[in-house]
Design a protein around this motif. Structure first.
Motif, short mmCIF file in Angstrom:
data_model
loop_
_atom_site.label_atom_id
_atom_site.label_comp_id
_atom_site.label_asym_id
_atom_site.label_seq_id
_atom_site.Cartn_x
_atom_site.Cartn_y
_atom_site.Cartn_z
N LYS A 31 -54.53 36.25 -60.70
CA LYS A 31 -55.38 36.43 -61.88
C LYS A 31 -55.78 37.87 -62.14
N ILE A 32 -55.49 38.76 -61.20
CA ILE A 32 -55.81 40.18 -61.36
C ILE A 32 -54.50 40.94 -61.19
N PRO A 33 -53.93 41.46 -62.29
CA PRO A 33 -52.58 42.04 -62.23
C PRO A 33 -52.38 43.12 -61.16
N VAL A 34 -53.37 43.95 -60.89
CA VAL A 34 -53.19 45.04 -59.91
C VAL A 34 -53.26 44.55 -58.47
N LEU A 35 -53.68 43.32 -58.26
CA LEU A 35 -53.78 42.74 -56.92
C LEU A 35 -52.39 42.25 -56.51
N LYS A 36 -51.73 43.02 -55.63
CA LYS A 36 -50.34 42.74 -55.27
C LYS A 36 -50.20 41.72 -54.13
N TYR A 37 -51.24 41.58 -53.32
CA TYR A 37 -51.19 40.68 -52.16
C TYR A 37 -52.61 40.30 -51.80
#
Length: 96
Positions: A31-37
């Motif tokens: 749900k948060i595009p910059v959160l990759k993992y």
């Protein structure tokens, strides 16, 4: 890549309460595009020095970590954490 690790100690350390907060944290996935993992784990030892929950997240840059920190979904998570934390969380951020 930047790895952001946070440890949480809860006021209510019952398995049910811990699971509620685990679910709140896991709800950020996708749900948060910059959160990759994202990985959320719970303590199995329950020693005096143990924290209840570990959150491991990864970002492409410090700038992305800042975007995450101010994202509306993460702001909601932080509001939840303020209600359930026993004191403050601790974190480590490192290049990975």
């Amino acid at each position: 890549m930047l790895t952001h690790v946070v440890f949480f100690k809860l006021k209510d350390r019952s398995p049910e309460s811990v699971q509620v907060t685990v679910n709140v944290l896991k709800n950020m996935e996708g749900k948060i595009p910059v959160l990759k993992y994202i990985e959320v784990g719970t303590d199995v030892l329950h020693s005096d020095r143990s924290y209840d929950i570990a959150l491991i997240t990864k970002f492409d840059s410090l700038e992305d970590l800042s975007v995450y920190d101010n994202h509306p979904i993460h702001v909601e998570v932080k509001a939840h954490m303020k209600q359930v934390l026993d004191g403050t969380s601790v974190c480590v951020d490192f290049a990975s």
